[in-house]
Design an enzyme around this catalytic site. Sequence first.
Site, PDB file in Angstrom:
ATOM      1  N   GLY A 121      -7.934 -16.283   0.454  1.00 15.09           N
ATOM      2  CA  GLY A 121      -6.894 -16.025   1.445  1.00 15.09           C
ATOM      3  C   GLY A 121      -6.204 -14.707   1.171  1.00 15.09           C
ATOM      4  O   GLY A 121      -6.797 -13.802   0.589  1.00 15.09           O
ATOM      5  N   VAL A 152       0.831  -1.200   0.000  1.00 13.98           N
ATOM      6  CA  VAL A 152       0.000   0.000   0.000  1.00 13.98           C
ATOM      7  C   VAL A 152       0.871   1.258   0.000  1.00 13.98           C
ATOM      8  O   VAL A 152       0.660   2.183  -0.795  1.00 13.98           O
ATOM      9  CB  VAL A 152      -0.952  -0.008   1.220  1.00 13.98           C
ATOM     10  N   CYS A 194      -5.130  -9.728   3.283  1.00 15.26           N
ATOM     11  CA  CYS A 194      -6.209  -8.782   3.644  1.00 15.26           C
ATOM     12  C   CYS A 194      -7.498  -9.465   4.072  1.00 15.26           C
ATOM     13  O   CYS A 194      -7.986  -9.222   5.177  1.00 15.26           O
ATOM     14  CB  CYS A 194      -6.496  -7.869   2.459  1.00 15.26           C
ATOM     15  N   ASN A 196     -14.496  -5.383   1.787  1.00 16.32           N
ATOM     16  CA  ASN A 196     -13.842  -6.701   1.786  1.00 16.32           C
ATOM     17  C   ASN A 196     -14.796  -7.798   2.251  1.00 16.32           C
ATOM     18  O   ASN A 196     -14.781  -8.913   1.719  1.00 16.32           O
ATOM     19  CB  ASN A 196     -12.575  -6.670   2.652  1.00 16.32           C
ATOM     20  N   PHE A 206     -15.254 -11.802  -9.931  1.00 13.83           N
ATOM     21  CA  PHE A 206     -15.169 -12.347  -8.574  1.00 13.83           C
ATOM     22  C   PHE A 206     -16.151 -13.498  -8.371  1.00 13.83           C
ATOM     23  O   PHE A 206     -16.821 -13.602  -7.343  1.00 13.83           O
ATOM     24  CB  PHE A 206     -15.424 -11.236  -7.543  1.00 13.83           C
TER      25      PHE A 206
HETATM   26  C1  UGA Z   1      -8.278  -7.735  -1.736  1.00 15.85           C
HETATM   27  C2  UGA Z   1      -9.384  -6.912  -2.405  1.00 15.85           C
HETATM   28  O1  UGA Z   1      -9.753  -7.504  -3.660  1.00 15.85           O
HETATM   29  C3  UGA Z   1      -8.951  -5.469  -2.630  1.00 15.85           C
HETATM   30  O2  UGA Z   1     -10.037  -4.705  -3.156  1.00 15.85           O
HETATM   31  C4  UGA Z   1      -8.521  -4.870  -1.286  1.00 15.85           C
HETATM   32  O3  UGA Z   1      -8.066  -3.536  -1.428  1.00 15.85           O
HETATM   33  C5  UGA Z   1      -7.400  -5.710  -0.701  1.00 15.85           C
HETATM   34  O4  UGA Z   1      -7.870  -7.072  -0.521  1.00 15.85           O
HETATM   35  C6  UGA Z   1      -7.013  -5.095   0.621  1.00 15.85           C
HETATM   36  O5  UGA Z   1      -7.842  -5.099   1.553  1.00 15.85           O
HETATM   37  O6  UGA Z   1      -5.957  -4.462   0.708  1.00 15.85           O
HETATM   38  P1  UGA Z   1      -6.083  -9.000  -2.628  1.00 15.85           P
HETATM   39  O7  UGA Z   1      -5.902  -9.479  -1.215  1.00 15.85           O
HETATM   40  O8  UGA Z   1      -4.907  -8.478  -3.370  1.00 15.85           O
HETATM   41  O9  UGA Z   1      -7.186  -7.816  -2.660  1.00 15.85           O
HETATM   42  O10 UGA Z   1      -6.661 -10.246  -3.427  1.00 15.85           O
HETATM   43  P2  UGA Z   1      -7.919 -10.622  -4.341  1.00 15.85           P
HETATM   44  O11 UGA Z   1      -7.557 -10.484  -5.750  1.00 15.85           O
HETATM   45  O12 UGA Z   1      -9.150  -9.948  -3.882  1.00 15.85           O
HETATM   46  O13 UGA Z   1      -8.028 -12.183  -3.984  1.00 15.85           O
HETATM   47  C7  UGA Z   1      -8.250 -12.602  -2.647  1.00 15.85           C
HETATM   48  C8  UGA Z   1      -8.486 -14.098  -2.590  1.00 15.85           C
HETATM   49  O14 UGA Z   1      -9.718 -14.443  -3.218  1.00 15.85           O
HETATM   50  C9  UGA Z   1      -7.405 -14.915  -3.273  1.00 15.85           C
HETATM   51  O15 UGA Z   1      -7.107 -16.059  -2.499  1.00 15.85           O
HETATM   52  C10 UGA Z   1      -8.054 -15.283  -4.600  1.00 15.85           C
HETATM   53  O16 UGA Z   1      -7.513 -16.445  -5.172  1.00 15.85           O
HETATM   54  C11 UGA Z   1      -9.505 -15.473  -4.169  1.00 15.85           C
HETATM   55  N1  UGA Z   1     -10.471 -15.331  -5.288  1.00 15.85           N
HETATM   56  C12 UGA Z   1     -10.605 -14.136  -5.923  1.00 15.85           C
HETATM   57  C13 UGA Z   1     -11.254 -16.406  -5.660  1.00 15.85           C
HETATM   58  O17 UGA Z   1     -11.152 -17.506  -5.062  1.00 15.85           O
HETATM   59  N2  UGA Z   1     -12.138 -16.267  -6.686  1.00 15.85           N
HETATM   60  C14 UGA Z   1     -12.290 -15.098  -7.352  1.00 15.85           C
HETATM   61  O18 UGA Z   1     -13.139 -15.036  -8.276  1.00 15.85           O
HETATM   62  C15 UGA Z   1     -11.510 -14.001  -6.956  1.00 15.85           C
END
Ligand code: UGA
Length: 449
Positions: A266, A17, A269, A217, A258
């Site tokens: 996981g 960040v 965040c 989130n 999503f």
């Molecule tokens: C997440 C949020 O998407 C951001 O908007 C937020 O700013 C950030 O947390 C934070 O609080 O700082 P991030 O942790 O980088 O971002 O990851 P994501 O891309 O959201 O993925 C999170 C988890 O969900 C991963 O394990 C991913 O594999 C899983 N996921 C995501 C799924 O299983 N399916 C999906 O369709 C999307």
Amino acid sequence: MRVMSGLTIGVVGAGYVGLASALSFAHVGHRVRVLERDAERVAMLRARRDPLGEPGFDELLAAANIEFTNDPAAAYAGVDAVLIAVGTPTGPSGNVDLSQLDSAAESIARSAPPSAVLIRSTVPVGTGDELERSTLRGFAVTSNPEFLREGRALADSLRPTRILAGGDPSCELLVRTLYAPIIEQRYDAVAGVTAGDPVSFLWTDRRTAELAKYAANAFLVTKLSFVNEIANLSAALGADVRRLLEVLGSDPRIGSSFLRPGLGWGGSCFPKDTRALLDFAVTSGYELSVVRAVVEQNAAQLLRFLHQITREVAPGSRIALLGLAFKAGTADDRESPAVALAELLLERGYELIAFDPAVRKTSARTSNVLLAPSAIEAAVNADAVVIATEWPEFAALDLTAVRERMRGDLLFDGRCILDPKRVKAAGLRYRGVCAPAQPPTSTRSMNSA
Ligand code: UGA
């Protein structure tokens, strides 16, 4: 195109960040100094090397007007605003550990001129009030949560979905001035990020901004866990979850992003923020039953996938684990479902050989996992292959080559990235989150996994 008279800002913390914010603000014309306590990281950044492997960081580090220091006095001299972007991990009892935030506030109180303090870190509701009453008395504290994703931190900072800030109305003008080039999308294209349409700037009171970050989130994980439940039910009832999700996603109220099912969500965040939200909701006297169920579903989702593996693959077998990062596009394995799965399999006596395109070393939790130099080499003599991270290269694997090297013929897709027909054509049996349920083999229940 740069703002003519940029502001001078200090940024505390050179994590995802802090660095993404600092590099973006420097790129749009502000003078930026980053305060980081880790001397090794400061040295790397001064040598203009990116410690996080984020796309675009290297390019901006080489060009941007930005300084790195571990001296608070140097970081804060003459600043108009200080941004706090330190970690807020989970504390021992599920609460938020604010020690890094507190020490940042203390250093600002000691060494910064009276200025605006923007909190970029995710902090429990009321943290800004508390700081303004105590350590940061005399400073104007604004909550300014970020919504960036790892692997896209720079793009999400320069072209955010929205900018949220909340605090005393007297701070709004300064925060708007800071963000003006981003709100108006006035900056030179960099590292593949080009300016787009103007971005909405949402100004609220401070508590609303703090809570909105957690709510965003929590909403996203609710979507994911719901999708995972529907995937499980589809498997049990013989429905095709991929087609079903196309149907769901075509309703604009639901949206098609999503929606990918998996072995659980996981990262650095979602897990910590949902724990924190549940914790401070209870303290405030409100029980968030939906979010609690979502967190429980996520734990059960991983165990369900584990059970799919353990019911067909005997302990002692060799498993090729494809993926260690918590998601594709990052080398981050904090609270990674892939790592949690690896630990559970190791505990049950499986031999693991892993490959991840970005995570090139094991951690304390995966020290007994062997690392292979490629996915194909991980498959050599494997009894089963397990896909635990959604890397596009795993979706594009030469499955015939994988099968030829394996001892067994089972492939467990924990991310629903492979076409079952293609898997079958390569002589492999397709299992996993989006595969049809297998008939019961014994009386063993899920709990025995
Ligand atoms: C997440 C949020 O998407 C951001 O908007 C937020 O700013 C950030 O947390 C934070 O609080 O700082 P991030 O942790 O980088 O971002 O990851 P994501 O891309 O959201 O993925 C999170 C988890 O969900 C991963 O394990 C991913 O594999 C899983 N996921 C995501 C799924 O299983 N399916 C999906 O369709 C999307």
